[in-house]
Write a protein that holds these residues in place. Structure first.
Motif, PDB file in Angstrom:
ATOM      1  N   ALA A   1      -7.470  19.500  90.912  1.00 43.85           N
ATOM      2  CA  ALA A   1      -6.185  19.639  90.227  1.00 43.85           C
ATOM      3  C   ALA A   1      -5.353  20.752  90.858  1.00 43.85           C
ATOM      4  O   ALA A   1      -4.124  20.647  90.960  1.00 43.85           O
ATOM      5  CB  ALA A   1      -6.396  19.923  88.738  1.00 43.85           C
ATOM      6  N   VAL A   2      -6.028  21.821  91.303  1.00 49.31           N
ATOM      7  CA  VAL A   2      -5.303  22.930  91.921  1.00 49.31           C
ATOM      8  C   VAL A   2      -4.632  22.476  93.211  1.00 49.31           C
ATOM      9  O   VAL A   2      -3.502  22.864  93.511  1.00 49.31           O
ATOM     10  CB  VAL A   2      -6.254  24.116  92.195  1.00 49.31           C
ATOM     11  CG1 VAL A   2      -5.527  25.231  92.947  1.00 49.31           C
ATOM     12  CG2 VAL A   2      -6.818  24.651  90.893  1.00 49.31           C
ATOM     13  N   GLU A   3      -5.317  21.628  93.978  1.00 49.59           N
ATOM     14  CA  GLU A   3      -4.722  21.120  95.211  1.00 49.59           C
ATOM     15  C   GLU A   3      -3.523  20.218  94.921  1.00 49.59           C
ATOM     16  O   GLU A   3      -2.527  20.227  95.649  1.00 49.59           O
ATOM     17  CB  GLU A   3      -5.763  20.361  96.033  1.00 49.59           C
ATOM     18  CG  GLU A   3      -6.827  21.264  96.620  1.00 49.59           C
ATOM     19  CD  GLU A   3      -6.233  22.408  97.430  1.00 49.59           C
ATOM     20  OE1 GLU A   3      -5.355  22.152  98.282  1.00 49.59           O
ATOM     21  OE2 GLU A   3      -6.624  23.567  97.199  1.00 49.59           O
ATOM     22  N   LYS A   4      -3.602  19.470  93.846  1.00 46.75           N
ATOM     23  CA  LYS A   4      -2.458  18.639  93.453  1.00 46.75           C
ATOM     24  C   LYS A   4      -1.281  19.512  93.041  1.00 46.75           C
ATOM     25  O   LYS A   4      -0.123  19.187  93.336  1.00 46.75           O
ATOM     26  CB  LYS A   4      -2.854  17.698  92.315  1.00 46.75           C
ATOM     27  CG  LYS A   4      -3.845  16.630  92.733  1.00 46.75           C
ATOM     28  CD  LYS A   4      -4.170  15.680  91.584  1.00 46.75           C
ATOM     29  CE  LYS A   4      -5.156  14.610  92.044  1.00 46.75           C
ATOM     30  NZ  LYS A   4      -5.505  13.662  90.947  1.00 46.75           N
ATOM     31  N   LEU A   5      -1.597  20.620  92.382  1.00 44.69           N
ATOM     32  CA  LEU A   5      -0.542  21.553  91.999  1.00 44.69           C
ATOM     33  C   LEU A   5       0.075  22.180  93.243  1.00 44.69           C
ATOM     34  O   LEU A   5       1.299  22.312  93.348  1.00 44.69           O
ATOM     35  CB  LEU A   5      -1.106  22.646  91.084  1.00 44.69           C
ATOM     36  CG  LEU A   5      -0.104  23.688  90.570  1.00 44.69           C
ATOM     37  CD1 LEU A   5       0.977  23.021  89.736  1.00 44.69           C
ATOM     38  CD2 LEU A   5      -0.819  24.763  89.763  1.00 44.69           C
ATOM     39  N   ARG A   6      -0.756  22.561  94.201  1.00 41.63           N
ATOM     40  CA  ARG A   6      -0.262  23.143  95.447  1.00 41.63           C
ATOM     41  C   ARG A   6       0.689  22.167  96.151  1.00 41.63           C
ATOM     42  O   ARG A   6       1.765  22.544  96.602  1.00 41.63           O
ATOM     43  CB  ARG A   6      -1.417  23.495  96.369  1.00 41.63           C
ATOM     44  CG  ARG A   6      -0.963  24.205  97.660  1.00 41.63           C
ATOM     45  CD  ARG A   6      -1.996  24.043  98.753  1.00 41.63           C
ATOM     46  NE  ARG A   6      -3.283  24.599  98.378  1.00 41.63           N
ATOM     47  CZ  ARG A   6      -3.635  25.872  98.566  1.00 41.63           C
ATOM     48  NH1 ARG A   6      -2.779  26.708  99.119  1.00 41.63           N
ATOM     49  NH2 ARG A   6      -4.826  26.288  98.213  1.00 41.63           N
ATOM     50  N   ASP A   7       0.285  20.894  96.227  1.00 44.61           N
ATOM     51  CA  ASP A   7       1.118  19.892  96.896  1.00 44.61           C
ATOM     52  C   ASP A   7       2.465  19.745  96.197  1.00 44.61           C
ATOM     53  O   ASP A   7       3.513  19.628  96.846  1.00 44.61           O
ATOM     54  CB  ASP A   7       0.405  18.536  96.924  1.00 44.61           C
ATOM     55  CG  ASP A   7      -0.820  18.547  97.833  1.00 44.61           C
ATOM     56  OD1 ASP A   7      -0.918  19.455  98.677  1.00 44.61           O
ATOM     57  OD2 ASP A   7      -1.676  17.658  97.670  1.00 44.61           O
ATOM     58  N   ALA A   8       2.431  19.759  94.859  1.00 40.33           N
ATOM     59  CA  ALA A   8       3.675  19.602  94.101  1.00 40.33           C
ATOM     60  C   ALA A   8       4.592  20.801  94.291  1.00 40.33           C
ATOM     61  O   ALA A   8       5.820  20.655  94.389  1.00 40.33           O
ATOM     62  CB  ALA A   8       3.361  19.408  92.614  1.00 40.33           C
ATOM     63  N   VAL A   9       4.005  21.997  94.364  1.00 38.67           N
ATOM     64  CA  VAL A   9       4.794  23.220  94.547  1.00 38.67           C
ATOM     65  C   VAL A   9       5.418  23.263  95.936  1.00 38.67           C
ATOM     66  O   VAL A   9       6.594  23.579  96.103  1.00 38.67           O
ATOM     67  CB  VAL A   9       3.906  24.468  94.311  1.00 38.67           C
ATOM     68  CG1 VAL A   9       4.587  25.717  94.830  1.00 38.67           C
ATOM     69  CG2 VAL A   9       3.592  24.616  92.828  1.00 38.67           C
ATOM     70  N   ILE A  10       4.612  22.933  96.944  1.00 38.29           N
ATOM     71  CA  ILE A  10       5.106  22.976  98.320  1.00 38.29           C
ATOM     72  C   ILE A  10       6.250  21.995  98.530  1.00 38.29           C
ATOM     73  O   ILE A  10       7.159  22.234  99.330  1.00 38.29           O
ATOM     74  CB  ILE A  10       3.949  22.688  99.303  1.00 38.29           C
ATOM     75  CG1 ILE A  10       2.953  23.849  99.285  1.00 38.29           C
ATOM     76  CG2 ILE A  10       4.472  22.463 100.715  1.00 38.29           C
ATOM     77  CD1 ILE A  10       1.725  23.616 100.128  1.00 38.29           C
ATOM     78  N   ALA A  11       6.225  20.897  97.781  1.00 37.62           N
ATOM     79  CA  ALA A  11       7.285  19.895  97.914  1.00 37.62           C
ATOM     80  C   ALA A  11       8.601  20.357  97.279  1.00 37.62           C
ATOM     81  O   ALA A  11       9.642  19.743  97.495  1.00 37.62           O
ATOM     82  CB  ALA A  11       6.847  18.579  97.276  1.00 37.62           C
ATOM     83  N   GLY A  12       8.559  21.432  96.499  1.00 35.36           N
ATOM     84  CA  GLY A  12       9.758  21.943  95.846  1.00 35.36           C
ATOM     85  C   GLY A  12      10.619  22.757  96.788  1.00 35.36           C
ATOM     86  O   GLY A  12      10.340  22.891  97.988  1.00 35.36           O
ATOM     87  N   GLU A  13      11.678  23.331  96.235  1.00 39.13           N
ATOM     88  CA  GLU A  13      12.650  24.044  97.054  1.00 39.13           C
ATOM     89  C   GLU A  13      12.524  25.559  96.970  1.00 39.13           C
ATOM     90  O   GLU A  13      13.252  26.276  97.659  1.00 39.13           O
ATOM     91  CB  GLU A  13      14.068  23.629  96.643  1.00 39.13           C
ATOM     92  CG  GLU A  13      14.350  22.138  96.839  1.00 39.13           C
ATOM     93  CD  GLU A  13      15.746  21.757  96.431  1.00 39.13           C
ATOM     94  OE1 GLU A  13      16.473  22.636  95.920  1.00 39.13           O
ATOM     95  OE2 GLU A  13      16.129  20.590  96.617  1.00 39.13           O
ATOM     96  N   THR A  14      11.621  26.072  96.155  1.00 38.26           N
ATOM     97  CA  THR A  14      11.487  27.527  96.012  1.00 38.26           C
ATOM     98  C   THR A  14      10.405  28.064  96.942  1.00 38.26           C
ATOM     99  O   THR A  14       9.538  27.323  97.410  1.00 38.26           O
ATOM    100  CB  THR A  14      11.127  27.905  94.562  1.00 38.26           C
ATOM    101  OG1 THR A  14       9.886  27.267  94.220  1.00 38.26           O
ATOM    102  CG2 THR A  14      12.216  27.472  93.605  1.00 38.26           C
ATOM    103  N   ALA A  15      10.441  29.356  97.187  1.00 38.56           N
ATOM    104  CA  ALA A  15       9.434  30.011  98.030  1.00 38.56           C
ATOM    105  C   ALA A  15       8.198  30.275  97.186  1.00 38.56           C
ATOM    106  O   ALA A  15       7.968  31.393  96.725  1.00 38.56           O
ATOM    107  CB  ALA A  15       9.989  31.313  98.592  1.00 38.56           C
ATOM    108  N   SER A  16       7.408  29.231  96.955  1.00 41.21           N
ATOM    109  CA  SER A  16       6.270  29.333  96.051  1.00 41.21           C
ATOM    110  C   SER A  16       4.988  28.914  96.750  1.00 41.21           C
ATOM    111  O   SER A  16       5.008  28.241  97.779  1.00 41.21           O
ATOM    112  CB  SER A  16       6.504  28.470  94.808  1.00 41.21           C
ATOM    113  OG  SER A  16       7.665  28.903  94.119  1.00 41.21           O
ATOM    114  N   ASP A  17       3.839  29.326  96.170  1.00 46.44           N
ATOM    115  CA  ASP A  17       2.564  29.068  96.822  1.00 46.44           C
ATOM    116  C   ASP A  17       1.436  29.091  95.802  1.00 46.44           C
ATOM    117  O   ASP A  17       1.587  29.638  94.705  1.00 46.44           O
ATOM    118  CB  ASP A  17       2.307  30.125  97.903  1.00 46.44           C
ATOM    119  CG  ASP A  17       1.218  29.704  98.888  1.00 46.44           C
ATOM    120  OD1 ASP A  17       0.781  28.536  98.844  1.00 46.44           O
ATOM    121  OD2 ASP A  17       0.808  30.550  99.694  1.00 46.44           O
TER     122      ASP A  17
END
Length: 212
Positions: A172-188
């Motif tokens: 689930a954490v990897e799915k969250l990472r993928d969703a965050v990286i696909a966004g427009e903010t500087a997030s990780d």
């Protein structure tokens, strides 16, 4: 040292907040969102530690009069949480920080466990400087009917967000990472040993970098 502030809200409720102030200049303000058990010794320690780093730290008591809960009561309290009510309480904390002279771009939010999940929800719906989530559950399935699954808000982040999880976390954490990286903010999303000093330093560095 921490102290309790009690604020009267427009709906007639009173919101209690645990507060700690830096001894010297205030670098900015951080809203600390407590874990599922409420305002524990660990939460108070986190508030004090952040103040020692120069942040004006404030932890709203999201459970109202029940500062701390135990056993089966923990699940009951979490399941009754309303997203709107939680956001209202964090909004009050942000307004309080503003009244202390902290500008919005120097405000952040951080939370562990339940608080980590709520911190991400806040980061996806409020305009602040930065956010950090530590071990936030409810990634694929909501923690309560009143809170969204974190993966569903990952693309809506409005500020730099850092997610810190343990090495033993699920896919689930990897799915969250993928969703965050696909966004427009500087997030990780990063993984550390759960008791790692490096993880704590990474969180502090995140606020240092983004709250200016």
């Amino acid at each position: 040292m921490t102290r309790i502030e009690t604020l009267s809200l427009t709906d007639g409720r009173q919101l209690r907040m645990t507060v700690a102030e830096p001894e010297n200049a205030v670098r900015g303000g951080l809203v600390v969102l407590h874990e599922a058990r409420g305002i524990t010794t660990g939460v108070r320690s986190l508030v004090k530690s952040l103040a020692a780093e120069g942040w004006l730290a404030v932890a709203p008591h999201l459970y109202g009069e029940a500062d701390r809960v135990h056993g089966a009561d923990v699940h009951d309290q979490v399941s009754r949480l309303s997203g709107d009510a939680v956001l209202e309480d964090t909004d009050v904390a942000f307004v309080w920080l503003g009244q202390q002279g902290v500008s919005a771009d120097r405000m952040g939010v951080v939370g562990f466990d339940l608080g980590g999940s709520v911190a991400m929800v806040v980061a996806a719906s409020r305009t602040i400087g930065a956010a950090v989530t530590v071990q936030g559950p409810g990634i694929l399935e909501p923690l309560s009917d009143g809170l969204p699954a974190l993966v569903d808000v990952a693309g809506e982040l409005t500020c730099p967000w850092l997610g810190i999880y343990g090495d033993d976390e699920s896919e689930a954490v990897e799915k969250l990472r993928d969703a965050v990286i696909a966004g427009e903010t500087a997030s990780d999303v990063v993984r550390f040993d759960k008791t790692s000093d490096e993880a704590w330093q990474r969180a502090l560095n995140w606020f240092d970098a983004h709250l200016r």
